[in-house]
Design a protein around this motif. Structure first.
Motif, short mmCIF file in Angstrom:
data_model
loop_
_atom_site.label_atom_id
_atom_site.label_comp_id
_atom_site.label_asym_id
_atom_site.label_seq_id
_atom_site.Cartn_x
_atom_site.Cartn_y
_atom_site.Cartn_z
N ASN A 293 -53.26 -36.71 9.36
CA ASN A 293 -52.39 -37.88 9.57
C ASN A 293 -53.20 -39.10 10.02
O ASN A 293 -52.96 -40.23 9.56
N CYS B 168 -40.56 -32.39 0.90
CA CYS B 168 -41.75 -31.53 0.83
C CYS B 168 -41.41 -30.11 1.26
O CYS B 168 -41.87 -29.14 0.64
N ILE C 278 -47.89 -33.45 1.62
CA ILE C 278 -47.47 -34.80 1.99
C ILE C 278 -47.12 -35.57 0.73
O ILE C 278 -47.86 -35.54 -0.26
N ASN D 39 -43.59 -40.65 2.70
CA ASN D 39 -43.57 -40.55 4.16
C ASN D 39 -43.09 -39.19 4.66
O ASN D 39 -42.82 -39.05 5.86
N GLU D 40 -43.00 -38.22 3.77
CA GLU D 40 -42.53 -36.90 4.17
C GLU D 40 -43.67 -35.90 4.14
O GLU D 40 -44.59 -36.01 3.33
N GLY D 41 -43.59 -34.91 5.03
CA GLY D 41 -44.62 -33.90 5.07
C GLY D 41 -44.07 -32.54 5.47
O GLY D 41 -43.00 -32.44 6.10
N TYR E 26 -45.71 -28.72 7.00
CA TYR E 26 -46.90 -28.08 7.55
C TYR E 26 -46.62 -26.61 7.83
O TYR E 26 -45.61 -26.27 8.45
N ALA F 260 -44.74 -38.43 7.82
CA ALA F 260 -46.16 -38.59 7.52
C ALA F 260 -46.52 -40.06 7.29
O ALA F 260 -45.67 -40.86 6.88
N TRP G 110 -48.34 -41.75 1.80
CA TRP G 110 -49.27 -41.42 0.72
C TRP G 110 -48.51 -41.53 -0.58
O TRP G 110 -47.57 -40.78 -0.82
N THR H 142 -48.62 -37.28 -4.21
CA THR H 142 -48.53 -35.99 -3.53
C THR H 142 -49.93 -35.51 -3.14
O THR H 142 -50.88 -35.63 -3.92
#
Length: 280
Positions: A6, A186, A223, A226-228, A230, A241, A244, A247
């Motif tokens: 990040n 995601c 990512i 703005n979504e991620g 983990y 996130a 980006w 992807t």
């Protein structure tokens, strides 16, 4: 790892506007692919790195991937299957070539042929997705990069593109419209059967990868915009996130831990319209 990723993406965002970027003294594949795509997207004409990381970045093909003339030509040395330089996915032939090189890099011969097939299946799914979702019309091909550290029993493989992103892709499936208004795209994409093409017998590539990383006590970061999402071992979480465009998928796991696709499939319910042969 998540905090480092990040922080790096935020540094890239700032660097794209200022032309200056603070790089870590130890580069990993995710640094290289994201930096290469950012530089190419911004039509950068030069790149200068500190001496302590310049040689490694050259060997890993950073300048070539970014479309920038390197500071000097480096003599190729045998990689001993320890790394895959940043590789663009420019055509369908690249999918097979990159998959072969990646499989040889992370496969440990003492783990047997079943583990080999499991690694190959996972990588083919991810490479094909990266190739299909890249903005090829702008020559921003999807990129793949990997490094293994045998003495540390660790490998990292990264897939990145600058395409429309996971949420926009899933929105092509009308059955997911309501769900996407509430869910993290995601995280949703990593669930079995979730796909932008409901009639194409797809929607298991990221789900398979997630379960293999969980099986091996590895980690996975996805990512998009703005979504991620983990995953670390048995723990998983969605997160907000740094932006980006496209992807980014990062996998890191202990390479002495065998991956077993068969065990994953055995725990899956058979989706409607699928047959067992679809997973072989």
């Amino acid at each position: 790892m998540l905090n480092h990723v990040n922080g790096w993406l935020e540094a890239l965002r700032v660097g794209a506007h200022t032309g200056r970027l603070s790089c870590p003294t130890f580069l990993k594949p995710y640094h290289l692919v994201t930096l290469a795509l950012m530089l190419k997207r911004e039509n950068a004409r030069w790149l200068e790195l500190s001496e302590e990381i310049e040689t490694y970045a050259l060997r890993m093909g950073l300048w070539a991937a970014a479309g920038i003339t390197p500071p000097y030509e480096m003599t190729e040395n045998p990689t001993q299957n320890k790394f895959l330089p940043v590789a663009p996915l420019e055509n369908s032939a690249d999918i097979l070539s990159v998959a072969k090189n990646l499989t040889q890099l992370v496969y440990q011969h003492n783990l047997g042929l079943e583990a080999f097939a499991s690694v190959e299946t996972m990588l083919m799914e991810l490479i094909e997705n990266t190739y299909k979702h890249a903005r090829v019309q702008n020559k921003l091909h999807g990129l793949v990069c990997a490094q293994s550290w045998p003495k540390g029993n660790l490998a990292q493989i990264v897939f990145a593109d600058t395409g429309i992103g996971i949420k926009s892709s899933l929105q092509e499936n009308p059955l997911l419209q309501d769900l996407l208004s509430q869910a993290n795209a995601c995280q949703l994409a990593c669930q079995l059967g979730v796909t932008s093409k409901p009639n194409a017998h797809s929607g298991y590539g990221l789900a398979l990868t997630k379960d293999l990383m969980r099986q091996s006590a590895g980690s996975m970061i996805v990512i998009s915009n703005n979504e991620g999402f983990y995953l670390q071992g048995n723990q998983e979480k969605p997160f907000h996130a740094p932006a980006w465009q496209g992807t980014l998928i990062i996998l890191e796991w202990p390479i002495q831990q065998a991956l077993d696709v068969g065990a994953v499939y055995a725990n899956w319910p058979l989706p409607e319209g699928f047959e067992l042969d679809d997973f072989n």
